[in-house]
Design a protein around this motif. Structure first.
Motif, PDB file in Angstrom:
ATOM      1  N   GLU A   1      23.137  -3.982  14.598  1.00 14.58           N
ATOM      2  CA  GLU A   1      23.096  -2.685  15.281  1.00 14.58           C
ATOM      3  C   GLU A   1      23.273  -1.530  14.301  1.00 14.58           C
ATOM      4  OE1 GLU A   1      24.622  -4.460  19.534  1.00 14.58           O
ATOM      5  OE2 GLU A   1      25.830  -2.869  18.576  1.00 14.58           O
ATOM      6  N   THR A   2      24.223  -1.693  13.376  1.00 12.45           N
ATOM      7  CA  THR A   2      24.458  -0.626  12.391  1.00 12.45           C
ATOM      8  C   THR A   2      23.218  -0.419  11.530  1.00 12.45           C
ATOM      9  OG1 THR A   2      26.736  -1.381  12.253  1.00 12.45           O
ATOM     10  CG2 THR A   2      26.017   0.146  10.555  1.00 12.45           C
ATOM     11  N   PHE A   3      22.658  -1.538  11.101  1.00  6.06           N
ATOM     12  CA  PHE A   3      21.480  -1.485  10.245  1.00  6.06           C
ATOM     13  C   PHE A   3      20.322  -0.811  10.978  1.00  6.06           C
ATOM     14  CE2 PHE A   3      17.736  -3.161   8.152  1.00  6.06           C
ATOM     15  CZ  PHE A   3      18.095  -3.121   6.823  1.00  6.06           C
ATOM     16  N   ASN A   4      20.154  -1.218  12.229  1.00  8.54           N
ATOM     17  CA  ASN A   4      19.088  -0.663  13.062  1.00  8.54           C
ATOM     18  C   ASN A   4      19.193   0.844  13.216  1.00  8.54           C
ATOM     19  OD1 ASN A   4      16.916  -1.705  14.355  1.00  8.54           O
ATOM     20  ND2 ASN A   4      18.169  -3.069  15.613  1.00  8.54           N
ATOM     21  N   GLU A   5      20.406   1.297  13.453  1.00 12.66           N
ATOM     22  CA  GLU A   5      20.598   2.747  13.635  1.00 12.66           C
ATOM     23  C   GLU A   5      20.235   3.489  12.358  1.00 12.66           C
ATOM     24  OE1 GLU A   5      24.221   1.856  16.697  1.00 12.66           O
ATOM     25  OE2 GLU A   5      24.704   3.047  14.888  1.00 12.66           O
ATOM     26  N   ALA A   6      20.684   2.942  11.221  1.00  7.52           N
ATOM     27  CA  ALA A   6      20.379   3.607   9.944  1.00  7.52           C
ATOM     28  C   ALA A   6      18.881   3.550   9.670  1.00  7.52           C
ATOM     29  CB  ALA A   6      21.157   2.945   8.807  1.00  7.52           C
ATOM     30  N   ALA A   7      18.287   2.403  10.005  1.00  4.73           N
ATOM     31  CA  ALA A   7      16.855   2.228   9.715  1.00  4.73           C
ATOM     32  C   ALA A   7      15.995   3.133  10.582  1.00  4.73           C
ATOM     33  CB  ALA A   7      16.469   0.768   9.918  1.00  4.73           C
ATOM     34  N   SER A   8      16.464   3.391  11.806  1.00  2.65           N
ATOM     35  CA  SER A   8      15.620   4.183  12.715  1.00  2.65           C
ATOM     36  C   SER A   8      15.490   5.628  12.221  1.00  2.65           C
ATOM     37  CB  SER A   8      16.180   4.143  14.141  1.00  2.65           C
ATOM     38  OG  SER A   8      17.436   4.768  14.125  1.00  2.65           O
ATOM     39  N   GLN A   9      16.349   6.016  11.282  1.00  3.68           N
ATOM     40  CA  GLN A   9      16.230   7.374  10.744  1.00  3.68           C
ATOM     41  C   GLN A   9      15.201   7.461   9.611  1.00  3.68           C
ATOM     42  OE1 GLN A   9      20.263   8.342   9.750  1.00  3.68           O
ATOM     43  NE2 GLN A   9      20.909   7.970  11.866  1.00  3.68           N
ATOM     44  N   ILE A  10      14.692   6.319   9.226  1.00  2.00           N
ATOM     45  CA  ILE A  10      13.693   6.323   8.155  1.00  2.00           C
ATOM     46  C   ILE A  10      12.319   6.305   8.806  1.00  2.00           C
ATOM     47  CG2 ILE A  10      12.773   5.011   6.206  1.00  2.00           C
ATOM     48  CD1 ILE A  10      15.742   3.869   6.009  1.00  2.00           C
ATOM     49  N   SER A  11      11.573   7.377   8.615  1.00  2.00           N
ATOM     50  CA  SER A  11      10.303   7.440   9.328  1.00  2.00           C
ATOM     51  C   SER A  11       9.248   6.635   8.577  1.00  2.00           C
ATOM     52  CB  SER A  11       9.867   8.896   9.477  1.00  2.00           C
ATOM     53  OG  SER A  11       9.836   9.480   8.207  1.00  2.00           O
ATOM     54  N   ASN A  12       8.265   6.221   9.334  1.00  2.00           N
ATOM     55  CA  ASN A  12       7.102   5.629   8.685  1.00  2.00           C
ATOM     56  C   ASN A  12       7.333   4.266   8.030  1.00  2.00           C
ATOM     57  OD1 ASN A  12       4.499   5.865   8.273  1.00  2.00           O
ATOM     58  ND2 ASN A  12       4.583   7.601   6.822  1.00  2.00           N
TER      59      ASN A  12
ATOM     60  N   LYS B   1      21.251   4.217   0.942  1.00  2.00           N
ATOM     61  CA  LYS B   1      22.117   4.933   1.866  1.00  2.00           C
ATOM     62  C   LYS B   1      23.283   4.009   2.221  1.00  2.00           C
ATOM     63  CE  LYS B   1      21.734   6.751   6.551  1.00  2.00           C
ATOM     64  NZ  LYS B   1      22.376   7.840   6.863  1.00  2.00           N
ATOM     65  N   GLY B   2      24.496   4.464   1.987  1.00  2.00           N
ATOM     66  CA  GLY B   2      25.679   3.676   2.349  1.00  2.00           C
ATOM     67  C   GLY B   2      26.147   4.080   3.742  1.00  2.00           C
ATOM     68  N   VAL B   3      26.461   3.096   4.570  1.00  2.00           N
ATOM     69  CA  VAL B   3      26.911   3.406   5.936  1.00  2.00           C
ATOM     70  C   VAL B   3      28.298   2.805   6.138  1.00  2.00           C
ATOM     71  CG1 VAL B   3      26.355   3.194   8.379  1.00  2.00           C
ATOM     72  CG2 VAL B   3      24.508   3.142   6.677  1.00  2.00           C
ATOM     73  N   ASP B   4      29.281   3.649   6.352  1.00  2.00           N
ATOM     74  CA  ASP B   4      30.626   3.132   6.595  1.00  2.00           C
ATOM     75  C   ASP B   4      30.792   2.824   8.077  1.00  2.00           C
ATOM     76  OD1 ASP B   4      33.243   2.568   6.989  1.00  2.00           O
ATOM     77  OD2 ASP B   4      34.025   4.462   6.211  1.00  2.00           O
ATOM     78  N   ALA B   5      30.769   1.538   8.404  1.00  2.00           N
ATOM     79  CA  ALA B   5      30.881   1.141   9.817  1.00  2.00           C
ATOM     80  C   ALA B   5      32.155   0.345  10.033  1.00  2.00           C
ATOM     81  CB  ALA B   5      29.657   0.317  10.197  1.00  2.00           C
ATOM     82  N   SER B   6      33.125   0.491   9.118  1.00  2.00           N
ATOM     83  CA  SER B   6      34.300  -0.368   9.213  1.00  2.00           C
ATOM     84  C   SER B   6      35.060  -0.199  10.533  1.00  2.00           C
ATOM     85  CB  SER B   6      35.218  -0.157   8.014  1.00  2.00           C
ATOM     86  OG  SER B   6      35.372   1.206   7.758  1.00  2.00           O
ATOM     87  N   ALA B   7      35.124   1.030  11.033  1.00  2.17           N
ATOM     88  CA  ALA B   7      35.878   1.240  12.276  1.00  2.17           C
ATOM     89  C   ALA B   7      35.260   0.426  13.415  1.00  2.17           C
ATOM     90  CB  ALA B   7      35.891   2.730  12.620  1.00  2.17           C
ATOM     91  N   ARG B   8      33.940   0.431  13.460  1.00  4.70           N
ATOM     92  CA  ARG B   8      33.253  -0.322  14.514  1.00  4.70           C
ATOM     93  C   ARG B   8      33.544  -1.822  14.400  1.00  4.70           C
ATOM     94  NH1 ARG B   8      26.972   0.727  14.942  1.00  4.70           N
ATOM     95  NH2 ARG B   8      26.506  -0.270  16.890  1.00  4.70           N
TER      96      ARG B   8
ATOM     97  N   GLY C   1       0.837  -1.210   0.000  1.00  5.74           N
ATOM     98  CA  GLY C   1       0.000   0.000   0.000  1.00  5.74           C
ATOM     99  C   GLY C   1       0.863   1.247   0.000  1.00  5.74           C
ATOM    100  N   ASP C   2       0.588   2.181   0.934  1.00  2.01           N
ATOM    101  CA  ASP C   2       1.337   3.439   0.961  1.00  2.01           C
ATOM    102  C   ASP C   2       2.502   3.424   1.942  1.00  2.01           C
ATOM    103  OD1 ASP C   2      -0.327   4.552  -0.904  1.00  2.01           O
ATOM    104  OD2 ASP C   2      -1.770   5.238   0.610  1.00  2.01           O
ATOM    105  N   ASP C   3       2.810   2.270   2.507  1.00  3.14           N
ATOM    106  CA  ASP C   3       3.865   2.202   3.527  1.00  3.14           C
ATOM    107  C   ASP C   3       5.264   2.368   2.936  1.00  3.14           C
ATOM    108  OD1 ASP C   3       1.948   1.703   5.406  1.00  3.14           O
ATOM    109  OD2 ASP C   3       2.208  -0.481   5.353  1.00  3.14           O
ATOM    110  N   ASN C   4       6.209   2.583   3.851  1.00  5.76           N
ATOM    111  CA  ASN C   4       7.625   2.585   3.470  1.00  5.76           C
ATOM    112  C   ASN C   4       8.241   1.225   3.786  1.00  5.76           C
ATOM    113  OD1 ASN C   4       7.837   5.168   2.481  1.00  5.76           O
ATOM    114  ND2 ASN C   4       8.267   6.053   4.487  1.00  5.76           N
ATOM    115  N   VAL C   5       9.238   0.861   2.984  1.00  8.45           N
ATOM    116  CA  VAL C   5       9.896  -0.440   3.162  1.00  8.45           C
ATOM    117  C   VAL C   5      11.405  -0.227   3.298  1.00  8.45           C
ATOM    118  CG1 VAL C   5      10.383  -2.671   2.061  1.00  8.45           C
ATOM    119  CG2 VAL C   5       8.148  -1.602   1.760  1.00  8.45           C
ATOM    120  N   ILE C   6      12.017  -0.995   4.209  1.00 12.51           N
ATOM    121  CA  ILE C   6      13.481  -0.934   4.353  1.00 12.51           C
ATOM    122  C   ILE C   6      14.076  -2.241   3.850  1.00 12.51           C
ATOM    123  CG2 ILE C   6      15.377  -0.729   6.001  1.00 12.51           C
ATOM    124  CD1 ILE C   6      13.514   0.774   7.827  1.00 12.51           C
ATOM    125  N   LEU C   7      15.188  -2.122   3.118  1.00 12.55           N
ATOM    126  CA  LEU C   7      15.836  -3.334   2.596  1.00 12.55           C
ATOM    127  C   LEU C   7      17.344  -3.216   2.785  1.00 12.55           C
ATOM    128  CD1 LEU C   7      15.887  -5.949   0.717  1.00 12.55           C
ATOM    129  CD2 LEU C   7      16.128  -4.368  -1.183  1.00 12.55           C
TER     130      LEU C   7
END
Ligand code: XMP
Length: 508
Positions: free
Chosen positions: A301-312, A270-277, A211-217
């Motif tokens: 954890e990295t994915f979660n943090e990035a995903a939490s910035q995506i609203s809805n 969105k690319g997330v550079d988490a190599s240092a972690r 429907g009108d929802d947002n999806v994270i992949l």
């Protein structure tokens, strides 16, 4: 969707039956024998698989066929054939010896639609410990081998066929013709299960469900998640939010290259550079399972943090494919255990999102075909599989940025050479392993004491079994020279000549 149902009694060949049918563009689904759904008008027939069990066992798998027998065509294979015989007045006894391997089938009833266009004598594959001693009532013998008289029969009063051999195995040379005769000739399937058709159905299904929802992949650079992304993009456009995590453990320049391909495809990524972690958490850790756990946790954890910035966002899309789905439901699948450690678990539970899996019905080769029909570039679709924990499980011992850099350079030379020699697409998977030993060498007038790398290249169908590839000696010689000359810190190259089993593809 028009389809054939396959009741799985636990045979190692059940997935092969499904693949053969799909290769003929007929859609089918596998169900555990005790979970086969009631047929609706789109179900055209039922196939009963083989089994490691014997119909004579007290707790032999049973299936209720009332909704099928006499109403839809049914084909019993091996255990399925014995089950049909035994439950209809026939007799199944232990074979004098276990029958395993090739046999020559003589067709006695050439007029039968199951044997249309099949030679009078034809090679088949046998694998059974029981034999059908007496045919069931109201049945007609169709074919025999020298050892197995009742190798194929049918019921005369209803559309039910039974065969003792395995048409799905390649060694049954006309097995595909027999399966074709059943699904197209007898069941009347129209062979419209094509990639284009799949794309059309799936995009419509995704639109309606999301429907009108947002999806994270989460994208990994691999084939499955990339194809899933393009399907979702066609369905919901920029409401698909992709995240690609750089763990620092990818191949040379892979993060940049794959990001560029994704952008070219118009994906919202969105690319997330988490190599240092990842490097910090892996410091000093040598134990393979421990490495996997740390990487899995950091990834989530990295994915979660990035995903939490995506609203809805309400959905988490995953690139799960059919072998994973079937393995988890299978009756007697030791395969399921072998693979379990590969999955980065726990993501959906943590994120409180609903899961959507656009590829859950496809085999790997079908995913590739769908990718091609979506116009995706070969650089994404033809990629070798690469493990989630990346180069960390190809560095034996602890993982440091310096070791990763050495391994990336070695791996790049190996992979580039495979490509330029036209070998990349003939190999299922290839890579390099950094060994925890140093050995003596000479370079110029100097004695060296440096690292050793192993090269590994395998052929496989699904990663469950694999053979090492007989790469040409000249190729190996050139590649070894180039690695030792160009990669500082490496003075020895070996080639891994082990097959799986008993070895595995990865060294850790
Ligand atoms: P093995 O080493 O078990 O590998 O013969 C079979 C296939 O699985 C890949 N592999 C993994 N993939 N996480 C993954 O996502 C893992 O932990 C992992 N371990 C192995 C391997 O690259 C091969 O394709």
């Amino acid at each position: 969707m028009e389809r054939i149902l396959i009741a799985d009694f636990g045979s190692q060949y059940t997935q092969l039956i499904a693949r053969r049918l799909r290769e003929m563009n007929v859609y089918c689904e596998i169900f555990p024998f005790n979970k086969v759904p009631s047929p609706d008008s789109e179900v055209k027939g039922l196939i009963l698989s083989g089994s490691p069990a014997s119909v004579r066992d007290a707790n032999a798998p049973q299936i209720d066929l009332t909704e099928f027998l006499g109403k839809l065509p049914v084909l019993g294979i091996c255990y399925g054939a014995q089950y049909l015989a035994q439950t209809h007045g026939g007799e199944v006894l232990p074979s004098p010896s276990r029958e395993y391997g090739r046999a020559i089938l003589t067709v006695e009833a050439e007029d039968d639609p199951l044997f249309r266009n099949i030679d009078h004598t034809t090679q088949v594959w046998m694998s059974h410990g029981d034999t059908i001693q007496r045919l069931p009532e109201n049945s007609r013998l169709l074919a025999s081998t020298s050892d197995v008289r009742n190798a194929a029969f049918r019921f005369v009063n209803m559309p039910v066929w039974a065969i003792q051999f395995h048409p799905e195995v390649y060694h049954s040379t006309q097995g595909s013709t027999l399966l074709f005769n059943f699904i197209v000739g007898i069941c009347g399937c129209s062979q419209d299960w094509t990639p284009a058709n799949f794309v059309e159905h799936t995009v419509a299904y995704l639109k309606e469900t999301i429907g009108d929802d947002n999806v994270i992949l989460g994208l990994s650079g691999g084939v499955d998640s990339s194809v899933a992304a393009i399907l979702l993009k066609q369905a919901i456009g920029d409401r698909l939010h992709c995240i690609f995590v750089d763990s620092g453990l990818l191949r040379h320049n892979e993060f940049e290259d794959v990001m560029a391909s994704y952008r070219n495809l118009g994906l919202n990524v969105k690319g997330v550079d988490a190599s240092a972690r990842f490097f910090a958490d892996l410091k000093g850790v040598s134990e393979p399972e421990e490495k996997r756990k740390i990487i899995g946790r950091d990834f989530v954890e990295t994915f979660n943090e990035a995903a939490s910035q995506i609203s809805n966002a309400r959905w988490l899309a995953q690139g799960t494919i059919y072998p994973d789905v079937v393995e988890s439901a299978s009756v007697a699948g030791p395969a399921a255990k072998i693979k379990s450690h590969h999955n980065v678990g726990g993501l959906p539970e943590k994120m409180h999102l609903k899961v959507i899996e656009p590829l859950r019905l496809l085999f790997k080769d079908e995913v590739r075909r769908v990718g091609v029909s979506l116009g995706m570039p070969d650089s994404l679709i033809g990629r070798h599989p690469f493990p989630g924990p990346g180069l960390a499980i190809r560095i034996i011992g602890d993982v440091t940025p310096e070791k990763v850099s050495i391994l990336q350079q070695v791996d790049k030379i190996f992979i580039d050479n495979l490509r330029s020699a036209g070998l990349y697409n003939k190999v299922w998977q290839a890579g390099a392993i950094l060994l925890p030993i140093q050995s003596v060498g000479v370079m110029g007038d100097e004695r060296t004491y440096e690292r050793c790398v192993a090269l590994r290249a395998v052929t496989s169908v699904d990663g469950m079994t694999a053979d090492w590839v007989h790469l040409p000696y000249d190729f190996l010689a050139d590649t070894s020279n180039e690695i030792i000359n160009k990669v500082k810190g490496v003075n020895r190259v070996v080639y891994d000549i082990s097959s799986k089993p008993p070895a595995t593809i990865e060294w850790e």
